[in-house]
Design an enzyme around this catalytic site. Structure first.
Site, PDB file in Angstrom:
ATOM      1  N   ASN A 399       0.800  -1.417   0.005  1.00  0.00           N
ATOM      2  CA  ASN A 399      -0.073  -0.057  -0.006  1.00  0.00           C
ATOM      3  C   ASN A 399       0.744   1.290  -0.022  1.00  0.00           C
ATOM      4  O   ASN A 399       1.081   1.960  -0.876  1.00  0.00           O
ATOM      5  CB  ASN A 399      -0.937   0.038   1.289  1.00  0.00           C
ATOM      6  CG  ASN A 399      -1.942   0.938   1.022  1.00  0.00           C
ATOM      7  OD1 ASN A 399      -1.739   2.093   0.344  1.00  0.00           O
ATOM      8  ND2 ASN A 399      -3.020   0.835   1.922  1.00  0.00           N
ATOM      9  N   ASP A 400       1.567   1.636   1.102  1.00  0.00           N
ATOM     10  CA  ASP A 400       2.178   2.896   1.415  1.00  0.00           C
ATOM     11  C   ASP A 400       3.300   2.768   0.324  1.00  0.00           C
ATOM     12  O   ASP A 400       3.591   3.924  -0.275  1.00  0.00           O
ATOM     13  CB  ASP A 400       2.723   2.929   2.768  1.00  0.00           C
ATOM     14  CG  ASP A 400       1.752   3.196   3.791  1.00  0.00           C
ATOM     15  OD1 ASP A 400       0.410   3.695   3.317  1.00  0.00           O
ATOM     16  OD2 ASP A 400       1.981   2.768   4.895  1.00  0.00           O
ATOM     17  N   VAL A 401       4.053   1.832  -0.165  1.00  0.00           N
ATOM     18  CA  VAL A 401       5.119   1.587  -0.966  1.00  0.00           C
ATOM     19  C   VAL A 401       4.707   2.024  -2.521  1.00  0.00           C
ATOM     20  O   VAL A 401       5.671   2.307  -3.279  1.00  0.00           O
ATOM     21  CB  VAL A 401       6.107   0.390  -0.780  1.00  0.00           C
ATOM     22  CG1 VAL A 401       6.510   0.105   0.513  1.00  0.00           C
ATOM     23  CG2 VAL A 401       5.260  -0.709  -1.563  1.00  0.00           C
ATOM     24  N   ALA A 440       0.827   3.505   7.460  1.00  0.00           N
ATOM     25  CA  ALA A 440       1.084   4.966   7.744  1.00  0.00           C
ATOM     26  C   ALA A 440      -0.389   5.397   8.076  1.00  0.00           C
ATOM     27  O   ALA A 440      -0.446   6.561   8.485  1.00  0.00           O
ATOM     28  CB  ALA A 440       1.955   5.742   6.720  1.00  0.00           C
TER      29      ALA A 440
END
Lengths: 473, 96
Positions: A399-401, A440
């Site tokens: 997700n965040d990456v 995050a």
């Protein structure tokens, strides 16, 4: 012992240390890495055998039994641990390395005490340094292990006065040093109080290790274990200063450097400073924060058969595996899908972000275990220029990456974090359980992109559906 | 310990740290997990100190403290090397 024998044994230690260095050098490529590790193990064996000739052996039975018990436990752990459980294994090994060094330091104090001699002043300092690093590594790693194995909550534990208490524990260790230093003049005959001070220093350091790690969120544990990896080496080096052994110092310094570098790699990949990580209070199950309002935005949904057709007729597909893939244990399914596409003439690669998986390099191990050829596993920096020529990017549990906000939203908490440029590809498919935000806790604008389609469901079940659809195409 | 002796050891430590930094910088990120567990094995070198405390010191208390250290250090050595070997064995390149 004769000078000649001592010189010979020290030369043998030098051979061992050289083998450690050569082994480490061979870790520079997956082709030579296994041989490198074995070379390093031979170095260790040589060092152990040389030590058995070091001095008059008084207790051969205890030595052999101790060696055997440790070897059996180590063997059992190494053979039974699951590849997904590698962070926990490393945490346990860090703990065990730390406590071994501390015990060696206490044994050295006891040895002086038992012959009624005061410890030389410099040695007192080194004893306390070894205990400080070793025991903090021990108790801190156990807490890290607890958080990683979810035996305890991953939420940061903070309470009023924790910083003061932490500082007091550190001062306690320093106090023990001062006491031992003073003791050299005072306790000329009976050195037992010095021994007690060393044990008390262990108690303070033990509490210190716990207090340092409980405020750090479970998601930041990979950084913590990398750092403790470094500390376990430094504790070994410190005990090497104590018994004046070059092999311990060299090996400890190598491990110390390794851990520090990995800590930096992790921090850079998460766009955090190590101080920010260590001060803690981040990365628990904290509430979502977002700078943009996505409540009006719509997401496009796709089905397994549509996604299968898209990928089957693509020229190039890149798979982005994330933590979610490891959680649902779907590595084998993702490899099977990649093999099928490959047979259809589709070029398939895997893009590995440095923080994919649960520790540095972890995703590579999980995919290697699932028989993915390692030349298909491509690092972030090498794969990023390739996304523009990619037809489909399949994002599994990451997700965040892949959140473009890291590049174009300065108000985002992950702004500046290096990401995989999947938004440059012609199509992206995100496989996800739900629209829940990532680690995050922020929304991902990639999901709302017109080039993106969501494929909801459990990673393993959805991949299996994809596999049968691709077979049917 | 003499001050000069300490300085010699600090020299060894510093030079080894530089060697470590150079070598580890060249390890690909792909191998960072085996690097970590392999480093664990190397830090088990404390086993030398533990062996000396267990087997070569006359005080019985030292012996048992050393014995405990010996077990922990060997867990690191054997556990670290074996699990690293298990991982590295899986890194294969499939031929087409």
């Amino acid at each position: 012992m004769s000078d000649l024998k001592l010189a010979l044994i020290n030369l043998v230690y030098l051979v061992a240390a050289s083998l450690f260095i050569m082994g480490l050098k061979k870790l520079g490529s997956p082709v030579t890495a296994r041989g490198g590790n074995q070379l390093s193990a031979v170095g260790m064996l040589i060092a152990i055998v040389a030590t058995l000739f070091y001095q008059q052996i008084l207790n051969p039975v205890e030595m052999i039994v101790g060696l055997l018990i440790g070897a059996v436990i180590g063997l059992y752990l190494a053979k039974t641990v699951k590849m997904t459980g590698m962070p926990e294994m490393v945490a346990l090994l860090n703990a065990s390395g730390g406590v071994a060094s501390s015990l060696v330091a206490v044994a050295e104090v006891e040895r002086y005490a038992s012959i009624g001699q005061g410890i030389p002043p410099l040695d007192t300092f080194i004893v306390i340094l070894t205990i400080l690093i070793g025991t903090v590594t021990f108790s801190g790693s156990i807490i890290a292990w607890g958080k990683l194995s979810t035996k305890m909550s991953g939420n940061p534990i903070l309470f009023p006065g924790i910083r003061v208490l932490t500082l007091l524990m550190f001062l306690g260790v320093v106090g023990c040093l001062v006491y031992m230093y003073q003791g050299m003049a005072t306790f000329t005959v009976d050195q037992t109080p010095v021994l007690y001070a060393a044990i008390l220093a262990n108690v303070f350091a033990f509490a210190l290790g716990i207090l340092l790690v409980i405020p750090i969120g479970g998601a930041d544990m990979p950084v913590v274990i990398a750092l403790f990896n470094s500390y376990s080496g430094l504790a070994g080096a410190a005990s090497g200063f104590l018994i004046k052994n070059d092999a311990l110092i060299i090996a400890g310094a190598l491990v110390g450097a390794s851990g520090i570098i990995l800590t930096k790699v992790m921090c850079d990949a998460m766009n955090r400073s190590w101080l920010n990580v260590l001060l803690g209070g981040f990365g628990g199950d904290s509430a979502a924060t977002g700078s943009r309002d996505f409540s009006q935005a719509t997401v496009k949904q796709t089905t397994a058969d549509d996604a299968a057709i898209l990928m089957s007729y693509a020229q190039k597909v890149i798979v982005v595996p994330g933590y979610g893939l490891a959680v649902s244990q779907a590595q084998h399914q993702v490899r099977e899908l990649a093999d099928l596409l490959h047979e259809k003439g589709v070029e398939v690669k895997f893009a590995i972000h440095p923080v994919a998986g649960r520790m540095p390099g972890h995703m590579n191990v999980l995919l290697a275990e699932a028989n993915v050829s390692y030349d298909l596993l491509v690092d972030m920096d090498d794969i990023n220029p390739e996304f523009e020529q990619t037809d489909v990017v399949l994002i599994v549990g990451a997700n965040d990456v892949v959140n473009p906000a890291a590049k174009n939203d300065p108000s985002s908490p992950i702004y500046g974090m290096p990401i995989l440029d999947v938004d440059k590809a012609k199509n992206t498919i995100v496989m996800k359980r739900s629209m829940k935000a990532g680690y995050a806790g922020i929304e991902n604008e990639l999901f709302f992109s017109p080039k993106n389609a969501m494929l909801f469901g459990d990673a393993k079940a959805t991949l299996s559906a994809l596999i049968s659809e691709v077979k049917a195409v | 310990m003499e001050l000069n002796g300490l300085v010699t050891l600090i020299v060894v430590f510093t030079l080894a740290s530089f060697v470590g930094k150079e070598l580890i910088g060249k390890v690909p990120t792909m191998l960072h997990t085996p690097l970590t567990s392999g480093a664990n094995a190397v830090s088990g070198i404390t086993v030398i100190g533990a062996l000396i405390a267990t087997g070569m010191v006359s005080s019985p208390i030292t012996k048992w403290i050393g014995f405990a250290a010996l077990i922990f250090a060997m867990i690191n050595v054997v556990g670290g090397y074996m699990v690293t070997d298990r991982m590295l064995e899986m890194f294969k390149k499939k031929e087409d």
